[in-house]
Design an enzyme around this catalytic site. Structure first.
Site, mmCIF file in Angstrom:
data_model
loop_
_atom_site.group_PDB
_atom_site.id
_atom_site.type_symbol
_atom_site.label_atom_id
_atom_site.label_comp_id
_atom_site.label_asym_id
_atom_site.label_seq_id
_atom_site.Cartn_x
_atom_site.Cartn_y
_atom_site.Cartn_z
ATOM 1 N N ASP A 92 -3.073 4.018 7.051
ATOM 2 C CA ASP A 92 -3.460 2.974 6.079
ATOM 3 C C ASP A 92 -3.663 3.627 4.629
ATOM 4 O OD1 ASP A 92 -4.356 0.484 5.461
ATOM 5 O OD2 ASP A 92 -6.261 1.667 4.936
ATOM 6 N N ILE A 93 -2.595 3.794 3.827
ATOM 7 C CA ILE A 93 -2.416 4.593 2.676
ATOM 8 C C ILE A 93 -3.022 3.755 1.360
ATOM 9 C CG2 ILE A 93 -1.077 5.886 1.176
ATOM 10 C CD1 ILE A 93 -0.190 7.262 3.528
ATOM 11 N N GLU A 94 -2.084 2.601 1.440
ATOM 12 C CA GLU A 94 -2.140 1.558 0.250
ATOM 13 C C GLU A 94 -2.470 2.141 -1.222
ATOM 14 O OE1 GLU A 94 -4.891 -1.475 1.207
ATOM 15 O OE2 GLU A 94 -5.035 -0.871 3.262
ATOM 16 N N GLN A 95 -1.790 3.443 -1.543
ATOM 17 C CA GLN A 95 -1.738 3.979 -2.823
ATOM 18 C C GLN A 95 -0.421 3.674 -3.560
ATOM 19 O OE1 GLN A 95 -2.628 8.219 -2.560
ATOM 20 N NE2 GLN A 95 -3.489 7.805 -0.477
ATOM 21 N N TYR A 138 7.067 0.848 -1.530
ATOM 22 C CA TYR A 138 7.654 1.579 -0.619
ATOM 23 C C TYR A 138 9.002 1.553 -0.025
ATOM 24 C CZ TYR A 138 2.483 2.280 -0.276
ATOM 25 O OH TYR A 138 1.075 2.281 -0.505
#
Length: 367
Positions: free
Chosen positions: A128-131, A179
Site C-alpha cells: 500500500d504505497i499510494e505515492q 503506475y
C-alpha cells in the site's frame, strides 16, 4: 537455499535470507501449532478485509472472509482465529519510492518484510504505497520491479503466500499515481482497487457528491480491463464510510456547494469534508432533517442535517443498496472478489438494530 541463489537472484537478498533462516523461529502463538502453518488453499471468490486493530474481527462474517490485511497492531489472536477459518492474514507493506529506486535498498526492504511475515506466521503482504508517480519515470519502473521481486521472494519462501497491491479507483493517473498497472497486475497475485475517495480531485463544480458514484466506479473497471488485465486480477474495494460536507449553500434541488480545497491540481476535493464511519452514519441519519435520500444518478444514499451552530451538512455514503449494485458487477464480469475499507467501521454492539445493519452490510458483499 544455495540452489535458489544460483539462479540469478541478487546476492544481497540471498545473504539476508540465509541469515534470516539461521535465526530460530518464533514460538507459535496458537494453542494448536497447526494454525501457524500458512494457508495454501485458493478460494474461488475473494472477500478481502482491511483490519485496523482492536477486537472487532471477532464479529466479522467468517463464512465469507478469505484474507485479512492487518493494518493495525499485530494480534496473534486474530492470526490464529483467521487460520482456523481458512483465511489468510497478510502484512501491510509501505516504503518510500526514493528507496524503491535503489535496488540494494529495495532488496533489503523485501527481506525485512519476509522476515517479519515469517516470524508472525503470516501469509503474505499487501503493498500500500499510494505515492505520486509520473509515467516512465525511474519510480514507475522501480515500483513494478518492487512488486515483481516481492512476489518472487514471498512465493518461494512462504507456501501459498499472497502478494497484492492497492491501486486507485481508476488507472487514469488519479492523484498523479501513473503506475504501470498492467505490469503490476501481472507481477502480483491481484490488485485491490480502492473504489472510494473518488472525489479526491473534483474538476467540475465544487459540490458534494457520492464517495463512489456507481457509473464512474464501473467505467473505471472497464478502463482497467481495457489494459488487458485479467478480471481475476481485480478485487473491488468498497467504502464502509462516507463523507460529511458543510454546505456553503444548499439549493432547492439539494445541491450542496462546498469549500474549495485544491488537491494535486484540481480546484476542489473531498478534503473539504471529513470521513464518517458507517456506524456513525446509521445513528445520525434517522435524526437528520431530511432522513435517508437516494440519488438515482449516482446511485448512492445521502442525507442533510444541521449542526449545533446552525450549519447545514450533507453526508454521502454507501449502504447495502449501493454496494449490492456494485457487487452485481463483480459477479457479471468475473472479478476476483470484493472487499472493504475497513472491517472495523460497522457497529458490532449487541443492539438489535446494529446487528441487523451489520448483517446487511456483510450480506451486500455476496455476489
Amino acid at each position: 537455499m544455495a540452489a535458489t541463489c544460483s539462479r540469478g537472484a541478487i546476492w544481497l537478498l540471498c545473504l539476508l535470507l540465509v541469515q534470516e533462516l539461521a535465526q530460530p523461529a518464533a514460538l507459535c502463538p496458537c494453542a494448536d501449532p497447526v494454525l501457524c502453518k500458512p494457508i495454501t488453499a485458493v478460494r474461488d471468490f475473494e472477500v478481502y478485509v482491511f483490519d485496523v486493530g482492536g477486537k472487532n474481527w471477532k464479529f466479522y462474517d467468517w463464512n465469507q472472509v478469505t484474507t485479512v490485511a492487518a493494518f493495525g497492531k499485530y494480534d496473534p489472536d486474530l492470526l490464529c482465529f483467521a487460520h482456523s477459518k481458512g483465511a489468510r492474514v497478510v502484512l501491510k507493506g509501505d516504503v518510500l519510492l526514493t528507496d524503491v529506486i535503489d535496488p540494494t535498498k529495495r532488496t533489503s526492504w523485501i527481506a525485512q518484510q519476509l522476515d517479519l511475515a515469517k516470524k508472525q506466521y503470516m501469509d503474505g503482504i499487501n503493498i500500500d504505497i499510494e505515492q505520486s508517480v509520473n509515467a516512465s519515470s525511474p519510480e514507475y519502473y522501480a515500483l513494478t520491479a518492487l512488486v515483481q521481486e516481492t512476489t518472487e521472494v514471498f512465493h518461494r519462501e512462504i507456501e501459498g503466500s499472497q502478494v497484492t497491491f492497492d491501486v486507485a479507483w481508476s488507472p487514469k493517473c488519479i492523484d498523479i499515481r501513473c503506475y504501470n498497472y498492467s505490469g503490476i497486475a501481472d507481477a502480483s497475485d491481484f490488485l485491490f482497487v480502492m473504489s472510494y475517495d473518488e472525489q479526491s480531485q473534483i474538476w467540475t463544480e465544487c459540490v458534494a457528491g457520492a464517495n463512489a458514484p456507481y457509473n464512474q466506479t464501473l467505467v473505471a473497471y472497464e478502463d482497467y480491463l481495457r489494459l488487458n488485465i485479467d478480471p481475476k486480477k481485480l478485487v473491488m474495494g468498497v467504502p464502509w464510510y462516507g463523507y460529511d460536507y458543510i454546505c456553503l449553500n444548499l439549493s432547492k434541488e439539494d445541491t450542496c456547494t462546498i469549500k474549495k480545497v485544491p488537491f494535486r491540481g484540481a480546484p476542489c476535493s473531498d478534503a473539504a469534508g471529513r470521513q464518517v464511519p458507517y456506524k456513525t452514519i446509521m445513528k445520525q441519519v434517522n435524526n437528520s432533517i431530511s432522513g435517508r435520500l437516494w440519488d438515482e444518478g449516482q446511485k448512492a444514499p445521502y442525507y442533510n442535517y444541521k449542526d449545533t451552530a446552525g450549519n447545514v451538512h450533507q453526508v454521502w455514503y454507501d449502504d447495502p443498496q449501493s454496494i449490492s449494485l456494485k457487487a452485481a458487477f463483480v459477479k457479471k464480469h468475473g472479478l476476483r472478489g470484493i472487499g472493504m475499507w475497513n472491517g472495523n467501521l460497522l457497529d458490532y454492539s449487541d443492539k438489535p438494530e446494529a446487528k441487523q445493519q451489520t448483517a446487511e452490510m456483510w450480506k451486500s458483499l455476496e455476489p
